[in-house]
Design an enzyme around this catalytic site. Structure first.
Site, mmCIF file in Angstrom:
data_model
loop_
_atom_site.group_PDB
_atom_site.id
_atom_site.type_symbol
_atom_site.label_atom_id
_atom_site.label_comp_id
_atom_site.label_asym_id
_atom_site.label_seq_id
_atom_site.Cartn_x
_atom_site.Cartn_y
_atom_site.Cartn_z
ATOM 1 N N ASP A 150 28.692 37.016 34.805
ATOM 2 C CA ASP A 150 27.832 36.424 35.830
ATOM 3 C C ASP A 150 26.641 37.378 36.021
ATOM 4 O O ASP A 150 26.466 38.335 35.263
ATOM 5 C CB ASP A 150 28.606 36.135 37.131
ATOM 6 C CG ASP A 150 28.934 37.389 37.944
ATOM 7 O OD1 ASP A 150 28.697 38.516 37.459
ATOM 8 O OD2 ASP A 150 29.438 37.239 39.079
ATOM 9 N N HIS A 151 25.835 37.135 37.043
ATOM 10 C CA HIS A 151 24.655 37.971 37.277
ATOM 11 C C HIS A 151 25.029 39.425 37.568
ATOM 12 O O HIS A 151 24.297 40.346 37.206
ATOM 13 C CB HIS A 151 23.808 37.393 38.416
ATOM 14 C CG HIS A 151 24.586 37.200 39.687
ATOM 15 N ND1 HIS A 151 25.554 36.227 39.819
ATOM 16 C CD2 HIS A 151 24.565 37.862 40.873
ATOM 17 C CE1 HIS A 151 26.085 36.302 41.029
ATOM 18 N NE2 HIS A 151 25.502 37.278 41.690
ATOM 19 N N CYS A 200 31.964 40.692 35.757
ATOM 20 C CA CYS A 200 31.264 40.296 36.992
ATOM 21 C C CYS A 200 30.943 41.603 37.724
ATOM 22 O O CYS A 200 30.957 42.670 37.111
ATOM 23 C CB CYS A 200 32.078 39.307 37.828
ATOM 24 S SG CYS A 200 33.595 39.952 38.561
ATOM 25 N N THR A 226 32.526 43.372 40.144
ATOM 26 C CA THR A 226 33.670 44.286 40.219
ATOM 27 C C THR A 226 34.688 44.055 39.118
ATOM 28 O O THR A 226 35.577 44.887 38.917
ATOM 29 C CB THR A 226 34.422 44.074 41.554
ATOM 30 O OG1 THR A 226 34.844 42.692 41.600
ATOM 31 C CG2 THR A 226 33.533 44.384 42.753
ATOM 32 N N HIS A 240 51.141 46.772 25.603
ATOM 33 C CA HIS A 240 52.173 46.090 26.395
ATOM 34 C C HIS A 240 51.803 44.662 26.774
ATOM 35 O O HIS A 240 52.681 43.811 26.856
ATOM 36 C CB HIS A 240 52.455 46.878 27.683
ATOM 37 C CG HIS A 240 53.202 48.156 27.436
ATOM 38 N ND1 HIS A 240 53.743 48.905 28.462
ATOM 39 C CD2 HIS A 240 53.490 48.833 26.288
ATOM 40 C CE1 HIS A 240 54.343 49.990 27.951
ATOM 41 N NE2 HIS A 240 54.189 49.963 26.636
ATOM 42 N N ARG A 259 60.358 43.900 23.590
ATOM 43 C CA ARG A 259 60.666 43.523 24.979
ATOM 44 C C ARG A 259 59.435 42.973 25.686
ATOM 45 O O ARG A 259 59.556 42.165 26.611
ATOM 46 C CB ARG A 259 61.246 44.718 25.746
ATOM 47 C CG ARG A 259 60.269 45.852 26.014
ATOM 48 C CD ARG A 259 60.952 47.062 26.621
ATOM 49 N NE ARG A 259 60.020 48.091 27.061
ATOM 50 C CZ ARG A 259 59.431 48.979 26.251
ATOM 51 N NH1 ARG A 259 59.652 48.933 24.946
ATOM 52 N NH2 ARG A 259 58.613 49.898 26.738
ATOM 53 N N HIS A 260 58.273 43.406 25.260
ATOM 54 C CA HIS A 260 57.044 42.927 25.910
ATOM 55 C C HIS A 260 56.805 41.453 25.609
ATOM 56 O O HIS A 260 56.246 40.731 26.428
ATOM 57 C CB HIS A 260 55.841 43.764 25.465
ATOM 58 C CG HIS A 260 56.027 45.212 25.747
ATOM 59 N ND1 HIS A 260 56.120 45.704 27.023
ATOM 60 C CD2 HIS A 260 56.194 46.274 24.920
ATOM 61 C CE1 HIS A 260 56.326 47.017 26.984
ATOM 62 N NE2 HIS A 260 56.373 47.381 25.711
HETATM 63 C C1 RB5 Z 1 28.625 38.353 42.819
HETATM 64 O O1 RB5 Z 1 27.790 38.797 43.836
HETATM 65 C C2 RB5 Z 1 29.959 39.063 42.899
HETATM 66 O O2 RB5 Z 1 30.691 38.601 43.974
HETATM 67 C C3 RB5 Z 1 30.735 38.857 41.606
HETATM 68 O O3 RB5 Z 1 29.976 39.358 40.547
HETATM 69 C C4 RB5 Z 1 32.078 39.544 41.497
HETATM 70 O O4 RB5 Z 1 31.981 40.900 41.804
HETATM 71 C C5 RB5 Z 1 33.198 38.908 42.201
HETATM 72 O O5 RB5 Z 1 34.359 39.361 42.166
#
Ligand code: RB5
Length: 142
Positions: free
Chosen positions: A8-9, A65, A67, A98, A132-133
């Site tokens: 995403d952005h 994304c 995070t 694993h 096992r995995h």
């Molecule tokens: C976008 O602003 C942000 O929420 C997205 O990139 C991501 O971090 C969501 O988990």
């Protein structure tokens, strides 16, 4: 091995950095978007990339994304997808050995490009251990 990448952005800059880096190494990461830093919705991005993996048009996916959390949640809603957020080097190794992850996830606002490249290399140089995995992976999709 065909590798697809999408963000995403919030992950756009890191995605471009990875595409450029691997291009110089002679490795093509097929870019499924987004194609600018304009705001977009990570579930749409995850849906596009996971369709490529589930249809076997690609072998491995990279999703980014801000995070890595939202796009992990979205990707893992798809049966057959094992999306792993590679937040350190040990995790990168275990995600292959694993979990046999088929989608690697990163945070564009939380991770440095050099760390992400090292984790991708660790993942690619590790091998799934099976045994096992495999019983556990089978239960994920049962
Ligand atoms: C976008 O602003 C942000 O929420 C997205 O990139 C991501 O971090 C969501 O988990």
């Amino acid at each position: 091995m065909k590798i697809v990448i999408a963000s995403d952005h919030g992950g756009f800059e890191l995605k471009q950095n990875l595409i450029d880096y691997y291009k110089k190494q002679g490795i093509n990461l097929e870019d499924l978007g987004t194609h600018s830093s304009e705001s977009c919705d990570y579930p749409d991005i995850a849906n596009t990339l996971t369709a490529e993996i589930l249809s076997k048009r690609a072998d491995l996916g990279i999703l980014i994304c801000g995070t890595g959390i939202g796009i992990s949640i979205a990707a893992n809603r798809h049966k057959g997808i094992r999306a792993a957020l590679l937040y350190d080097d040990f995790t990168a190794e275990m995600a292959h050995k694993h979990n046999n992850a088929n989608v690697l996830v990163f945070g564009g606002r939380t991770m440095k490009t050099e760390d992400v490249i090292r984790r991708i290399d660790i993942f690619l140089n590790s091998a799934y251990e099976g045994g096992r995995h495999q019983n556990r992976l089978d239960k994920l999709d049962a």
